[in-house]
Write an enzyme that holds these catalytic residues in place. Structure first.
Site, PDB file in Angstrom:
ATOM      1  N   LYS A  68       0.810  -1.230   0.067  1.00  0.00           N
ATOM      2  CA  LYS A  68      -0.079   0.049  -0.086  1.00  0.00           C
ATOM      3  C   LYS A  68       0.661   1.204   0.094  1.00  0.00           C
ATOM      4  O   LYS A  68       0.405   2.204   0.324  1.00  0.00           O
ATOM      5  CB  LYS A  68      -0.979  -0.035   1.111  1.00  0.00           C
ATOM      6  N   THR A  71       3.239   0.918  -4.553  1.00  0.00           N
ATOM      7  CA  THR A  71       3.780  -0.375  -5.549  1.00  0.00           C
ATOM      8  C   THR A  71       3.446  -0.137  -7.138  1.00  0.00           C
ATOM      9  O   THR A  71       4.079  -0.250  -8.018  1.00  0.00           O
ATOM     10  CB  THR A  71       3.523  -1.613  -5.293  1.00  0.00           C
ATOM     11  N   THR A  72       1.894  -0.359  -7.126  1.00  0.00           N
ATOM     12  CA  THR A  72       1.522  -0.596  -8.515  1.00  0.00           C
ATOM     13  C   THR A  72       1.718   0.802  -9.271  1.00  0.00           C
ATOM     14  O   THR A  72       1.922   0.760 -10.537  1.00  0.00           O
ATOM     15  CB  THR A  72      -0.093  -0.352  -8.298  1.00  0.00           C
ATOM     16  N   HIS A 133       7.065  -7.643  -2.270  1.00  0.00           N
ATOM     17  CA  HIS A 133       6.688  -6.954  -0.908  1.00  0.00           C
ATOM     18  C   HIS A 133       7.478  -7.567   0.179  1.00  0.00           C
ATOM     19  O   HIS A 133       7.572  -7.209   1.114  1.00  0.00           O
ATOM     20  CB  HIS A 133       5.271  -7.187  -0.765  1.00  0.00           C
ATOM     21  N   ARG A 155       5.984   5.200   1.756  1.00  0.00           N
ATOM     22  CA  ARG A 155       4.883   6.368   1.848  1.00  0.00           C
ATOM     23  C   ARG A 155       4.700   6.641   3.275  1.00  0.00           C
ATOM     24  O   ARG A 155       4.839   5.575   4.318  1.00  0.00           O
ATOM     25  CB  ARG A 155       3.479   5.543   1.346  1.00  0.00           C
ATOM     26  N   SER A 163      -5.121   3.085   3.773  1.00  0.00           N
ATOM     27  CA  SER A 163      -5.117   2.253   2.463  1.00  0.00           C
ATOM     28  C   SER A 163      -5.048   0.680   2.775  1.00  0.00           C
ATOM     29  O   SER A 163      -5.822   0.032   2.304  1.00  0.00           O
ATOM     30  CB  SER A 163      -4.020   2.534   1.614  1.00  0.00           C
ATOM     31  N   GLU A 256      -5.763   9.428 -12.348  1.00  0.00           N
ATOM     32  CA  GLU A 256      -6.989   9.562 -13.024  1.00  0.00           C
ATOM     33  C   GLU A 256      -6.734   8.506 -14.285  1.00  0.00           C
ATOM     34  O   GLU A 256      -7.393   7.697 -14.851  1.00  0.00           O
ATOM     35  CB  GLU A 256      -7.427  10.727 -13.599  1.00  0.00           C
ATOM     36  N   PHE A 306      -9.289  -0.909  -5.978  1.00  0.00           N
ATOM     37  CA  PHE A 306      -7.970  -0.764  -5.545  1.00  0.00           C
ATOM     38  C   PHE A 306      -7.408   0.558  -5.676  1.00  0.00           C
ATOM     39  O   PHE A 306      -6.495   1.094  -4.730  1.00  0.00           O
ATOM     40  CB  PHE A 306      -7.247  -1.900  -6.490  1.00  0.00           C
ATOM     41  N   MET A 307      -7.655   1.168  -6.713  1.00  0.00           N
ATOM     42  CA  MET A 307      -7.166   2.674  -7.022  1.00  0.00           C
ATOM     43  C   MET A 307      -8.404   3.636  -5.943  1.00  0.00           C
ATOM     44  O   MET A 307      -9.270   3.868  -6.701  1.00  0.00           O
ATOM     45  CB  MET A 307      -7.491   3.150  -8.325  1.00  0.00           C
ATOM     46  N   ARG A 308      -8.363   3.509  -4.730  1.00  0.00           N
ATOM     47  CA  ARG A 308      -9.047   4.270  -3.910  1.00  0.00           C
ATOM     48  C   ARG A 308      -9.242   5.789  -3.918  1.00  0.00           C
ATOM     49  O   ARG A 308     -10.149   6.459  -4.775  1.00  0.00           O
ATOM     50  CB  ARG A 308      -8.903   3.662  -2.321  1.00  0.00           C
ATOM     51  N   GLY A 310      -5.880   7.820  -3.897  1.00  0.00           N
ATOM     52  CA  GLY A 310      -4.602   8.166  -4.391  1.00  0.00           C
ATOM     53  C   GLY A 310      -3.967   9.419  -3.893  1.00  0.00           C
ATOM     54  O   GLY A 310      -3.328  10.218  -4.642  1.00  0.00           O
TER      55      GLY A 310
HETATM   56  P1  A3P Z   1      -5.141   4.585  -1.465  1.00  0.00           P
HETATM   57  O1  A3P Z   1      -5.767   3.384  -0.803  1.00  0.00           O
HETATM   58  O2  A3P Z   1      -4.632   5.688  -0.626  1.00  0.00           O
HETATM   59  O3  A3P Z   1      -5.837   5.507  -2.525  1.00  0.00           O
HETATM   60  P2  A3P Z   1      -0.144  -0.413  -3.410  1.00  0.00           P
HETATM   61  O4  A3P Z   1       0.061  -0.412  -4.969  1.00  0.00           O
HETATM   62  O5  A3P Z   1       1.328  -0.255  -2.929  1.00  0.00           O
HETATM   63  O6  A3P Z   1      -0.879  -1.553  -2.948  1.00  0.00           O
HETATM   64  O7  A3P Z   1      -0.655   1.034  -3.070  1.00  0.00           O
HETATM   65  C1  A3P Z   1      -2.218   1.241  -3.449  1.00  0.00           C
HETATM   66  C2  A3P Z   1      -2.186   2.869  -3.126  1.00  0.00           C
HETATM   67  O8  A3P Z   1      -1.594   3.520  -4.124  1.00  0.00           O
HETATM   68  C3  A3P Z   1      -3.619   3.117  -3.125  1.00  0.00           C
HETATM   69  O9  A3P Z   1      -3.812   4.258  -2.416  1.00  0.00           O
HETATM   70  C4  A3P Z   1      -3.844   3.635  -4.506  1.00  0.00           C
HETATM   71  O10 A3P Z   1      -4.929   4.574  -4.794  1.00  0.00           O
HETATM   72  C5  A3P Z   1      -2.618   4.401  -4.495  1.00  0.00           C
HETATM   73  N1  A3P Z   1      -2.095   4.557  -6.314  1.00  0.00           N
HETATM   74  C6  A3P Z   1      -2.084   3.669  -7.163  1.00  0.00           C
HETATM   75  N2  A3P Z   1      -1.682   4.238  -8.378  1.00  0.00           N
HETATM   76  C7  A3P Z   1      -1.640   5.487  -7.973  1.00  0.00           C
HETATM   77  C8  A3P Z   1      -1.222   6.836  -8.946  1.00  0.00           C
HETATM   78  N3  A3P Z   1      -0.980   6.621 -10.204  1.00  0.00           N
HETATM   79  N4  A3P Z   1      -1.361   8.045  -8.470  1.00  0.00           N
HETATM   80  C9  A3P Z   1      -1.606   8.033  -6.847  1.00  0.00           C
HETATM   81  N5  A3P Z   1      -1.685   6.985  -6.215  1.00  0.00           N
HETATM   82  C10 A3P Z   1      -1.785   5.910  -6.625  1.00  0.00           C
END
Ligand code: A3P
Length: 342
Positions: A68, A71-72, A133, A155, A163, A256, A306-308, A310
């Site tokens: 969280k 990573t993505t 991870h 983070r 998250s 977005e 997943f993209m909650r 950000g």
């Molecule tokens: P939130 O739950 O706070 O929205 P991971 O990939 O390590 O699991 O992290 C997921 C977090 O990264 C989520 O946070 C997700 O929304 C955020 N995230 C993924 N892509 C993002 C982007 N392009 N810009 C900002 N936040 C991003």
């Protein structure tokens, strides 16, 4: 496996929703390995043992993080750079297939004769991009010996906690569900969650950040200046990309755009898996499961994403004054004198 090993292999595995199907005889729960909790059978002991002798290559690129932490997002930056900004090619396959998740074996892999992810990766052609991870001390030691590149992202732990709380409740087939935020926060700060304590994870990589093969990024810097981070990452990985290409990658990686792109939003896969499970009518609530039955609770696309948000600072909407004071004291205690700040 007969077909060419690579993105297609992972696509096939996800198409059949094998990642989340508890067909395995191993119980679903948590195991502790060298002080670090892992969810079983999502992560298993055989895989963690295999890490000790897993062979890295000098041109491998690893994206490593505590869950969280972004990573993505970092994966997408790295992947788009490694494709030299050729977004048509990037968008042909999902991020999870372009950057496989090293230690997450395919559930039911023994029964279905599918090798675990690290073995599939072992057969992939170079250059490879890989996500992990694992805390530093459990990563394959060969990565540092071969000087494979590591892009680490960290983070603000307060935002990670929020998250992670939502992520637990969105994934009851892997994680324990938490009825209250406070219960989760306690487990999080006691290192009772997958990947252990955030500070040990961060500090391992913070302490080796000056090694030539390590780049330490922060989510907050990506939010403040994504273009700058894309440029810095491209420089670190040795890609000379034009200003236009850096712009293109930056645009591709905004929240977005990643949310609306099915090839970068993990929801694509979660939704697919939920649909396969629903259609199969299987009993998805094996005995011994740590959380609630998940047949009806598996990722719900109508409310989960997943993209909650950000965002930086969503913790303000969740922490009470007392929780915030306690967390500040913990952060101060664990990071004092290290130079790491959020
Ligand atoms: P939130 O739950 O706070 O929205 P991971 O990939 O390590 O699991 O992290 C997921 C977090 O990264 C989520 O946070 C997700 O929304 C955020 N995230 C993924 N892509 C993002 C982007 N392009 N810009 C900002 N936040 C991003």
């Amino acid at each position: 496996m007969e077909e060419a090993i690579g993105k297609e292999t992972f696509k096939k595995i996800w198409d059949q929703a094998l990642f989340f199907r508890p067909g395995s005889k191993e119980p679903i729960g948590m195991m502790e390995v060298e002080g670090v909790p892992f969810p079983t059978p999502f992560i298993n002991m055989k895989t963690l043992d295999a890490m000790k002798t897993w062979e890295a290559r000098p041109d491998d690129v690893f994206v490593v993080s505590y869950p969280k932490s972004g990573t993505t997002w970092t994966q997408e930056v790295v992947s788009a750079i490694c494709y030299k900004g050729d977004l048509d090619e990037v968008n042909k396959s999902h991020s999870n297939f372009r950057i496989p998740f090293m230690e997450a074996p395919m559930i039911s892999s023994d029964e279905l004769k599918i090798p675990p992810t690290h073995e599939i990766i072992g057969k992939m052609k170079s250059p490879r991009t890989i996500k992990s991870h694992l805390p530093g001390h459990l990563l394959p030691p060969d990565i540092m010996k071969k000087k494979s590149r590591i892009v680490y992202v960290a983070r603000n732990p307060k935002d990670v906690a929020v998250s992670y709380f939502y992520f637990h409740n969105m994934n009851p087939s892997i994680f324990k569900s938490y009825p209250t935020w406070d219960e989760f926060l306690q487990d999080f700060n006691n290192g009772k969650v997958y990947s252990g304590t955030w500070w040990e994870h961060y500090l391992y990589f913070w302490n080796i950040r000056h090694e030539s093969n390590v780049l330490f990024l922060k989510f907050e810097d990506m939010k403040r200046d994504l273009r700058g981070v894309v440029q810095k990452t491209a420089d670190f990985l040795g890609y000379k990309l034009s200003s236009d290409v850096i712009d293109k990658i930056t645009d591709h990686c905004t929240f977005e755009n990643m949310k609306s792109n099915p090839m970068t939003n993990p929801d694509t896969l979660f939704k697919h898996v939920a649909a396969v499970i629903a259609a199969s009518g299987e009993n998805m609530s094996p005995p011994g499961h740590a959380g609630p039955p998940h047949g009806d609770k598996q990722f719900d696309a109508s409310k989960d994403s997943f993209m909650r948000k950000g965002k930086v600072g969503d913790w303000r909407n969740h922490f009470t004054v007392a929780q915030n004071q306690a967390m500040d004291a913990l952060i101060e205690d664990k990071l004092k004198g290290t130079g790491l700040k959020f």
